[in-house]
Design a protein around this motif. Structure first.
Motif, PDB file in Angstrom:
ATOM      1  N   ASP A  36       0.957  -1.038   0.153  1.00  0.00           N
ATOM      2  CA  ASP A  36      -0.201  -0.569  -0.289  1.00  0.00           C
ATOM      3  C   ASP A  36       0.732   1.037  -0.031  1.00  0.00           C
ATOM      4  O   ASP A  36       1.975   1.294   1.296  1.00  0.00           O
ATOM      5  CB  ASP A  36      -0.921   0.124   1.303  1.00  0.00           C
ATOM      6  CG  ASP A  36      -2.141  -0.635   1.204  1.00  0.00           C
ATOM      7  OD1 ASP A  36      -1.748  -1.661   0.318  1.00  0.00           O
ATOM      8  OD2 ASP A  36      -2.898  -1.006   2.603  1.00  0.00           O
ATOM      9  N   VAL A  37       0.441   2.794  -1.200  1.00  0.00           N
ATOM     10  CA  VAL A  37       1.064   3.885  -0.781  1.00  0.00           C
ATOM     11  C   VAL A  37       0.290   4.421  -0.539  1.00  0.00           C
ATOM     12  O   VAL A  37      -0.531   5.498  -0.606  1.00  0.00           O
ATOM     13  CB  VAL A  37       0.856   4.077  -1.896  1.00  0.00           C
ATOM     14  CG1 VAL A  37       2.171   5.024  -2.289  1.00  0.00           C
ATOM     15  CG2 VAL A  37       2.146   2.864  -2.921  1.00  0.00           C
ATOM     16  N   ASP A  66      -3.172 -10.046  -2.769  1.00  0.00           N
ATOM     17  CA  ASP A  66      -3.472 -10.342  -3.574  1.00  0.00           C
ATOM     18  C   ASP A  66      -4.244 -11.214  -3.162  1.00  0.00           C
ATOM     19  O   ASP A  66      -4.984 -11.597  -3.952  1.00  0.00           O
ATOM     20  CB  ASP A  66      -2.562 -11.027  -4.560  1.00  0.00           C
ATOM     21  CG  ASP A  66      -1.792 -12.259  -3.512  1.00  0.00           C
ATOM     22  OD1 ASP A  66      -2.564 -12.942  -1.784  1.00  0.00           O
ATOM     23  OD2 ASP A  66      -0.879 -13.042  -4.022  1.00  0.00           O
ATOM     24  N   GLY A  67      -5.487 -11.181  -1.816  1.00  0.00           N
ATOM     25  CA  GLY A  67      -6.574 -11.406  -1.416  1.00  0.00           C
ATOM     26  C   GLY A  67      -5.326 -13.187  -0.714  1.00  0.00           C
ATOM     27  O   GLY A  67      -6.626 -13.425  -0.121  1.00  0.00           O
ATOM     28  N   ARG A  81      -0.685 -12.441   6.930  1.00  0.00           N
ATOM     29  CA  ARG A  81      -1.419 -12.203   5.496  1.00  0.00           C
ATOM     30  C   ARG A  81      -3.292 -12.511   5.922  1.00  0.00           C
ATOM     31  O   ARG A  81      -3.164 -13.628   5.576  1.00  0.00           O
ATOM     32  CB  ARG A  81      -1.128 -12.059   4.306  1.00  0.00           C
ATOM     33  CG  ARG A  81       0.176 -10.948   3.956  1.00  0.00           C
ATOM     34  CD  ARG A  81       0.541  -9.712   4.313  1.00  0.00           C
ATOM     35  NE  ARG A  81       1.868  -8.810   3.963  1.00  0.00           N
ATOM     36  CZ  ARG A  81       1.586  -7.303   3.280  1.00  0.00           C
ATOM     37  NH1 ARG A  81       0.390  -7.132   3.057  1.00  0.00           N
ATOM     38  NH2 ARG A  81       2.529  -6.930   3.257  1.00  0.00           N
ATOM     39  N   LEU A  82      -3.708 -11.834   5.578  1.00  0.00           N
ATOM     40  CA  LEU A  82      -5.158 -12.253   6.120  1.00  0.00           C
ATOM     41  C   LEU A  82      -5.966 -11.530   4.678  1.00  0.00           C
ATOM     42  O   LEU A  82      -5.686 -11.510   3.624  1.00  0.00           O
ATOM     43  CB  LEU A  82      -5.969 -11.567   7.247  1.00  0.00           C
ATOM     44  CG  LEU A  82      -5.782 -10.916   8.428  1.00  0.00           C
ATOM     45  CD1 LEU A  82      -6.665 -10.662   9.356  1.00  0.00           C
ATOM     46  CD2 LEU A  82      -5.402 -12.310   9.110  1.00  0.00           C
ATOM     47  N   ARG A  83      -7.109 -12.900   4.065  1.00  0.00           N
ATOM     48  CA  ARG A  83      -7.929 -12.813   3.171  1.00  0.00           C
ATOM     49  C   ARG A  83      -8.257 -11.333   2.870  1.00  0.00           C
ATOM     50  O   ARG A  83      -8.733 -10.848   4.162  1.00  0.00           O
ATOM     51  CB  ARG A  83      -8.246 -14.170   3.562  1.00  0.00           C
ATOM     52  CG  ARG A  83      -9.674 -14.164   1.628  1.00  0.00           C
ATOM     53  CD  ARG A  83     -10.448 -15.037   1.823  1.00  0.00           C
ATOM     54  NE  ARG A  83      -9.532 -16.791   2.499  1.00  0.00           N
ATOM     55  CZ  ARG A  83      -9.297 -17.279   1.122  1.00  0.00           C
ATOM     56  NH1 ARG A  83      -9.370 -16.854   0.042  1.00  0.00           N
ATOM     57  NH2 ARG A  83      -8.446 -18.873   2.548  1.00  0.00           N
ATOM     58  N   SER A  84      -8.302 -10.825   1.915  1.00  0.00           N
ATOM     59  CA  SER A  84      -8.983 -10.208   1.557  1.00  0.00           C
ATOM     60  C   SER A  84      -9.635  -9.510   0.046  1.00  0.00           C
ATOM     61  O   SER A  84      -9.742 -10.209  -0.955  1.00  0.00           O
ATOM     62  CB  SER A  84      -7.717  -8.984   1.538  1.00  0.00           C
ATOM     63  OG  SER A  84      -6.833  -8.737   0.205  1.00  0.00           O
ATOM     64  N   MET A  85     -10.028  -8.451   0.274  1.00  0.00           N
ATOM     65  CA  MET A  85     -10.818  -8.349  -0.750  1.00  0.00           C
ATOM     66  C   MET A  85     -10.882  -6.624  -1.443  1.00  0.00           C
ATOM     67  O   MET A  85     -10.240  -5.854  -0.503  1.00  0.00           O
ATOM     68  CB  MET A  85     -12.162  -7.871  -1.087  1.00  0.00           C
ATOM     69  CG  MET A  85     -12.955  -7.675   0.044  1.00  0.00           C
ATOM     70  SD  MET A  85     -14.756  -7.542   0.003  1.00  0.00           S
ATOM     71  CE  MET A  85     -15.318  -6.957  -1.771  1.00  0.00           C
ATOM     72  N   ARG A  94      -6.560  -2.665   0.535  1.00  0.00           N
ATOM     73  CA  ARG A  94      -7.258  -4.045   0.212  1.00  0.00           C
ATOM     74  C   ARG A  94      -8.385  -4.125   1.613  1.00  0.00           C
ATOM     75  O   ARG A  94      -7.381  -3.092   2.757  1.00  0.00           O
ATOM     76  CB  ARG A  94      -6.516  -5.733  -0.101  1.00  0.00           C
ATOM     77  CG  ARG A  94      -6.311  -5.235  -2.263  1.00  0.00           C
ATOM     78  CD  ARG A  94      -6.232  -6.583  -2.032  1.00  0.00           C
ATOM     79  NE  ARG A  94      -6.504  -7.408  -2.532  1.00  0.00           N
ATOM     80  CZ  ARG A  94      -7.145  -8.342  -3.036  1.00  0.00           C
ATOM     81  NH1 ARG A  94      -7.416  -6.655  -3.949  1.00  0.00           N
ATOM     82  NH2 ARG A  94      -8.361  -9.266  -3.003  1.00  0.00           N
ATOM     83  N   LEU A  95      -9.224  -4.641   1.391  1.00  0.00           N
ATOM     84  CA  LEU A  95      -9.848  -4.855   3.086  1.00  0.00           C
ATOM     85  C   LEU A  95      -9.732  -6.284   3.511  1.00  0.00           C
ATOM     86  O   LEU A  95     -10.197  -6.995   2.526  1.00  0.00           O
ATOM     87  CB  LEU A  95     -11.257  -4.549   2.799  1.00  0.00           C
ATOM     88  CG  LEU A  95     -11.577  -2.802   2.269  1.00  0.00           C
ATOM     89  CD1 LEU A  95     -12.927  -2.757   2.402  1.00  0.00           C
ATOM     90  CD2 LEU A  95     -10.810  -1.966   4.084  1.00  0.00           C
ATOM     91  N   ALA A  96      -9.072  -6.342   4.876  1.00  0.00           N
ATOM     92  CA  ALA A  96      -9.747  -7.852   5.050  1.00  0.00           C
ATOM     93  C   ALA A  96     -11.013  -8.780   4.991  1.00  0.00           C
ATOM     94  O   ALA A  96     -12.149  -7.495   5.931  1.00  0.00           O
ATOM     95  CB  ALA A  96      -8.505  -7.890   7.079  1.00  0.00           C
ATOM     96  N   LEU A  97     -11.416  -9.858   4.723  1.00  0.00           N
ATOM     97  CA  LEU A  97     -12.784 -10.191   5.168  1.00  0.00           C
ATOM     98  C   LEU A  97     -12.809 -10.267   6.605  1.00  0.00           C
ATOM     99  O   LEU A  97     -12.178 -11.213   6.822  1.00  0.00           O
ATOM    100  CB  LEU A  97     -12.541 -11.910   3.680  1.00  0.00           C
ATOM    101  CG  LEU A  97     -13.253 -11.155   2.758  1.00  0.00           C
ATOM    102  CD1 LEU A  97     -12.913 -12.328   1.946  1.00  0.00           C
ATOM    103  CD2 LEU A  97     -13.961 -10.286   2.398  1.00  0.00           C
TER     104      LEU A  97
END
Length: 426
Positions: A36-37, A66-67, A81-85, A94-97
């Motif tokens: 993330d920037v 990358d999800g 790293r959590l699963r994300s969308m 990206r947002l963690a599910l």
């Protein structure tokens, strides 16, 4: 049967020993982390890696870029790293599910038994991790990087609704921060802002810090500056630089309008990318300065110090900066600063000594200040030297040392846990 949506955390890397030989362990939770920037992501990464250099065991819980959920170690920092969308509102965030996250955090806390949890955001991951840590009797430190103004443009809040949305956002932030053990912000101005929004707990200003060895003035004089400009593809002329996202809240359009109004023959170099780049390119053309505005785009980590060394002055127009890491980097690089007189930026400008402030929204005033800086080379160099001196008060090592002490103090004090409606000490 329970379906696992997340990888199981690995066993703790260290064995907890007696207090005399105990290695501090911290679990950092953040909704934004490289790649993330943004300033909060970069600060968190510098904090994590700097703490590792100091011998702290550091784990970071953040969204997968990358999800795909996974665990990886980079530079001594263990990233969970959590699963994300996709966030849908920002191409680099990206947002963690939420599904399954709380159970994962519970297991992670059980395995690591950290001395402290340090949350960098109050949205999804930070909120859930703070709650889990409280349940496990782990003290929680929170650093606030948030201002509603930095979010509204992404979520397209209409102007008429922004005052109401801001009140709701501040209230939500206060609710989360009121349940942690120690709150920090980067500057006294950022702390005062929290108090003005009704937050009644103590807030400690702790600078984001700057690496004075990495960001330093150009060596070799103008010849070296010319070589750096050539390598970056920047014309060899008096240069104003801005480093940051090219998004609406950074107000880079003000910088372009100012360059169009300067009497001096200066160029503007914009280092960064964002949703507003095309609009800014069109604006430069309509203002007749397309040949004096250079868009560098994303700059690699190793090249960033040279972007500052290629410049003569740093300018920033944002009005929602809680500190501005880019301004600190420019100061450490020996640049004078011309900044909007807003939020925390005045803390980084001593009027007439290392630069100038100007009224936000006035490109004419900004242009006049830029002309004043570049008109006298000897004065400009003296201003740059004073910027470097001011930056020395924000040494990264000092910030890291303070955070490490905060973790130890929080662990020593313990936390109050709700049990049957009563509070007991850990």
């Amino acid at each position: 049967m329970t379906t696992s949506f997340l990888p199981e955390p690995p066993p703790a890397a260290e064995v907890r020993t007696a207090a005399a030989g105990h290695r501090t362990t911290v679990l950092i939770g953040t909704d934004t982390y490289p790649p993330d920037v943004n300033g909060a992501a970069y600060f968190t990464a510098r904090l994590a890696r700097g703490l590792v250099r100091r011998g702290v065991a550091v784990h970071v819980v953040c969204a997968s870029p990358d999800g795909r959920p996974h665990v990886v170690e980079r530079g001594g920092v263990v990233e969970h790293r959590l699963r994300s969308m996709s966030s849908l509102v920002h191409d680099s965030v990206r947002l963690a599910l939420p599904l399954g996250v709380r159970g994962h955090l519970d297991r992670l806390l059980e395995r690591l038994r950290p001395d402290a949890v340090h949350i960098q955001n109050h949205f999804l991951i930070g909120r859930m991790l703070a709650s889990a840590a409280r349940a496990h009797g782990v003290p929680v430190v929170a650093t606030n990087h948030f201002m509603p103004e930095n979010l509204f443009d992404y979520v397209h809040v209409p102007g008429s609704l922004r005052p109401y949305a801001a009140r709701m956002a501040w209230r939500d932030l206060g609710a989360v921060l009121s349940r942690v053990d120690h709150v920090t912000t980067p500057t006294p101005a950022a702390a005062r802002l929290l108090w003005e929004q009704g937050f009644t707990r103590p807030v400690e200003p702790v600078s984001c810090g700057i690496d004075l060895a990495r960001f330093r003035p150009v060596e070799g004089g103008e010849e070296q500056r010319e070589r750096i400009r050539a390598r970056l593809g920047v014309p060899d002329r008096t240069t104003v630089v801005f480093v940051g996202r090219l998004d609406e809240e950074k107000r880079a359009d003000e910088l372009i309008r100012a360059v169009a109004r300067t009497e001096a023959d200066v160029q503007l170099v914009l280092a960064g990318h964002g949703a507003y780049r095309r609009r800014l390119e069109d604006l430069a053309a309509s203002e007749g300065v397309a040949d004096r505005v250079v868009f560098l785009g994303f700059v690699a980590h190793e090249d960033l110090p040279d972007v500052y060394r290629a410049a003569d002055v740093f300018a920033i127009a944002g009005i929602a900066e809680l500190q501005s890491i880019a301004t600190l980097e420019a100061m450490a690089s020996g640049l004078p600063v011309v900044a909007a007189d807003a939020m925390a930026l005045p803390h980084l400008v001593e009027e007439g000594a290392n630069g100038f402030l100007y009224p936000p929204g006035s490109p004419e005033a900004l242009a006049a200040r830029l002309d004043e800086v570049v008109a006298d080379e000897a004065r400009r160099r003296a201003m740059g030297a004073h910027s470097r001196e001011m930056a020395s008060a924000h040494r990264l090592e000092d910030s890291l040392a303070r955070f490490e002490r905060i973790y130890r103090e929080a662990a020593a004090e313990g936390v109050s846990l709700p049990v049957g409606g009563f509070a007991v000490s850990r």
